[in-house]
Write an enzyme that holds these catalytic residues in place. Structure first.
Site, mmCIF file in Angstrom:
data_model
loop_
_atom_site.group_PDB
_atom_site.id
_atom_site.type_symbol
_atom_site.label_atom_id
_atom_site.label_comp_id
_atom_site.label_asym_id
_atom_site.label_seq_id
_atom_site.Cartn_x
_atom_site.Cartn_y
_atom_site.Cartn_z
ATOM 1 N N HIS A 98 1.498 4.680 -0.672
ATOM 2 C CA HIS A 98 1.668 4.865 0.775
ATOM 3 C C HIS A 98 2.034 6.326 1.061
ATOM 4 O O HIS A 98 1.439 6.979 1.905
ATOM 5 C CB HIS A 98 2.753 3.922 1.292
ATOM 6 C CG HIS A 98 3.171 4.220 2.686
ATOM 7 N ND1 HIS A 98 2.365 3.962 3.765
ATOM 8 C CD2 HIS A 98 4.302 4.799 3.187
ATOM 9 C CE1 HIS A 98 2.976 4.361 4.884
ATOM 10 N NE2 HIS A 98 4.145 4.868 4.543
ATOM 11 N N TYR A 146 4.301 -3.877 -5.166
ATOM 12 C CA TYR A 146 3.840 -4.904 -4.225
ATOM 13 C C TYR A 146 2.346 -5.238 -4.303
ATOM 14 O O TYR A 146 1.891 -6.167 -3.660
ATOM 15 C CB TYR A 146 4.206 -4.523 -2.775
ATOM 16 C CG TYR A 146 3.719 -3.145 -2.333
ATOM 17 C CD1 TYR A 146 2.416 -2.955 -1.891
ATOM 18 C CD2 TYR A 146 4.558 -2.037 -2.368
ATOM 19 C CE1 TYR A 146 1.972 -1.705 -1.488
ATOM 20 C CE2 TYR A 146 4.128 -0.781 -1.971
ATOM 21 C CZ TYR A 146 2.831 -0.614 -1.520
ATOM 22 O OH TYR A 146 2.390 0.613 -1.140
ATOM 23 N N ARG A 180 -6.509 2.227 0.689
ATOM 24 C CA ARG A 180 -5.951 3.478 0.146
ATOM 25 C C ARG A 180 -5.776 3.274 -1.357
ATOM 26 O O ARG A 180 -5.117 2.336 -1.788
ATOM 27 C CB ARG A 180 -4.655 3.893 0.844
ATOM 28 C CG ARG A 180 -3.453 3.026 0.590
ATOM 29 C CD ARG A 180 -2.148 3.658 1.069
ATOM 30 N NE ARG A 180 -1.173 2.665 1.449
ATOM 31 C CZ ARG A 180 -0.421 1.962 0.601
ATOM 32 N NH1 ARG A 180 -0.536 2.143 -0.703
ATOM 33 N NH2 ARG A 180 0.431 1.064 1.039
HETATM 34 C C1 LIG Z 1 7.882 2.943 15.042
HETATM 35 C C2 LIG Z 1 7.938 2.996 13.546
HETATM 36 N N1 LIG Z 1 8.378 1.942 12.846
HETATM 37 C C3 LIG Z 1 8.419 1.989 11.498
HETATM 38 C C4 LIG Z 1 8.049 3.123 10.829
HETATM 39 C C5 LIG Z 1 8.085 3.173 9.300
HETATM 40 N N2 LIG Z 1 6.719 3.216 8.790
HETATM 41 C C6 LIG Z 1 6.156 4.346 8.346
HETATM 42 S S1 LIG Z 1 4.604 4.130 7.832
HETATM 43 C C7 LIG Z 1 4.645 2.477 8.185
HETATM 44 C C8 LIG Z 1 3.452 1.579 7.913
HETATM 45 C C9 LIG Z 1 2.289 1.838 8.808
HETATM 46 O O1 LIG Z 1 1.176 1.149 8.318
HETATM 47 P P1 LIG Z 1 -0.253 1.299 8.926
HETATM 48 O O2 LIG Z 1 -0.164 1.451 10.412
HETATM 49 O O3 LIG Z 1 -1.083 0.195 8.413
HETATM 50 O O4 LIG Z 1 -0.761 2.716 8.384
HETATM 51 P P2 LIG Z 1 -1.065 3.179 6.884
HETATM 52 O O5 LIG Z 1 0.232 3.757 6.374
HETATM 53 O O6 LIG Z 1 -1.509 1.991 6.115
HETATM 54 O O7 LIG Z 1 -2.113 4.227 6.986
HETATM 55 C C10 LIG Z 1 5.876 2.123 8.693
HETATM 56 C C11 LIG Z 1 6.248 0.754 9.088
HETATM 57 C C12 LIG Z 1 7.620 4.243 11.598
HETATM 58 N N3 LIG Z 1 7.204 5.374 11.030
HETATM 59 N N4 LIG Z 1 7.557 4.148 12.952
#
Ligand SMILES: Cc1ncc(C[n+]2csc(CCOP(=O)(O)OP(=O)(O)O)c2C)c(N)n1
Ligand SMILES: [Mg+2]
Length: 373
Positions: free
Chosen positions: A268, A277, A264
């Site tokens: 985020h 980071y 990306r």
């Molecule tokens: C069950 C849960 N735990 C924590 C979060 C907080 N959270 C939101 S986005 C994220 C990261 C997800 O990363 P990834 O799956 O790699 O997707 P990307 O954002 O990189 O597309 C987290 C931990 C959440 N939304 N749901």
């Protein structure tokens, strides 16, 4: 199927990654190059340009207070749109919150923008395009996608279930449960793990000690394939093969896990500062592999696209995005009380309590009650 997975080693190396185009748009694997009509190739390109412009526009709308928090997808359009073009419109797509390209490739209903402006109805309207409501609880939709695929199989439906999520989702129990069940019950599903290297600020190396994310599929008894997610044609061929295996024409359907390796370019979400980071040099390195530039170079080489076509695609992207934003903003403002409406068919005592609390707060403080200090 144009490529096999039987020789896929348990420790996939970059050499195993499905790739059709290099970063200059040159074909590196002629045997994998899909034979697509010009209109389809141009459709992929135009949708990618639309997704990129949509991203810029949505970040700007968020800054103006016209939508809420938004999760940018720039850099990830190749895998989102390339995979969706390999599906039938009847296939069902479930996704996390960043796969806007998949929605755009499914006709780009204007209700999508309404969702980001706080309207629950925006989420529901995607059903007409066979897209499930967006899912923010990481990994939570994976067992649902598996269950839906199982139902498709039991009812003799020819359509399949495609589930998008990120690298971070692979650390959730839901990932394990969903994929394990899919392997045991032979469901017609394709899991697309968008490995963009980061789960907010957690790098891929801290997510798992596995060599790859694709290799996790082995433990569930089906194929896991790494795909160059910055290459829309690789994404297309990988999904075509996986979808064919899932459909299987009455034979035993098999699920597949695709790990699309991508990046990306942006934050985020609009609430994040990636400078805290990750290094700008890393971003620049990946910008060099931009999926739009790559497809554009390929199409120019084949004589499918010229300066005029590039200009027209930009114009079309601006028109499409302006149209959906105008349509989305032409209705009434979102009612915050709607957020309680569809959590359950019947509200639980907790949901009713929260709704009552919100009602009281708004009565006392107006909509300032909704703004955090
Ligand atoms: C069950 C849960 N735990 C924590 C979060 C907080 N959270 C939101 S986005 C994220 C990261 C997800 O990363 P990834 O799956 O790699 O997707 P990307 O954002 O990189 O597309 C987290 C931990 C959440 N939304 N749901
Ligand atoms: Mg990620």
């Amino acid at each position: 199927m144009v490529w096999t997975t039987s020789s896929h080693s348990s420790t996939a190396t970059p050499a195993d990654t499905v790739r059709v185009l290099d970063r200059d748009g040159q074909v590196v694997a002629p045997d994998l190059e899909p034979e697509l009509p010009e209109e389809t190739l141009l459709g992929i390109y135009r949708d990618m340009r639309t997704a990129r412009h949509f991203d810029e526009r949505m970040v700007s709308l968020q800054r103006q207070g016209r939508i809420g928090t938004y999760s940018p997808s720039a850099g990830q359009e190749g895998s989102q749109i390339g995979t969706t073009y390999a599906l039938s419109p009847e296939d069902w797509i479930s996704y996390q919150y960043r796969e806007h390209g998949a929605v755009i490739a499914r006709g780009f209903p204007h209700e999508y923008v309404r969702y980001w402006a706080g309207h629950e109805s925006g989420n529901a309207a995607l059903a007409d395009a066979h897209v499930f409501p967006l899912n923010i609880s990481i990994g939570g939709h994976i067992p649902h996608a598996t269950g839906f695929a199982w139902a498709q199989k039991l009812s003799g439906d020819d359509a399949i279930s495609v589930c998008h999520f990120g690298d971070g989702a692979t650390s959730e129990g839901d990932f394990h449960e969903g994929l394990n069940f899919a392997g045991v019950f032979d469901v017609p599903a394709v899991f697309v793990c968008h490995n963009n290297g980061w789960a907010i600020s957690i790098p891929r190396e801290r997510q798992t000690a596995s060599d790859t994310l694709a290799v996790k599929a082995r433990a569930y008894g089906f194929d896991g394939i790494q795909v160059d997610g910055m290459d829309p044609l690789a994404s297309y061929v990988a999904m075509s093969a996986a979808a064919a295996k899932a459909r299987s024409d009455g034979e035993r359907p098999r699920p597949t896990l695709l790990e699309t390796i991508e990046y990306r370019f942006g934050a985020h979400t609009t609430a994040d500062d990636p400078g805290a980071y990750r290094d700008e040099a890393e971003v620049e390195e990946w910008r060099d592999r931009d999926p739009i530039d790559r497809l554009e170079a390929y199409l120019r080489d084949r004589g499918v696209l010229d300066d005029e076509g590039v200009e027209a695609a930009g114009e079309l992207a601006r028109e499409r995005v302006a149209e959906v934003v105008d349509a989305a903003e032409s209705g009434p403002e979102a009612d915050p009380m709607d957020m309680f409406a569809d959590a359950y068919a019947e509200p639980t005592p907790r949901v009713s309590e929260a709704r009552e609390e919100m009602r009281r707060l708004r009565e006392r403080h107006g909509d300032d009650a909704l703004v955090e200090d």
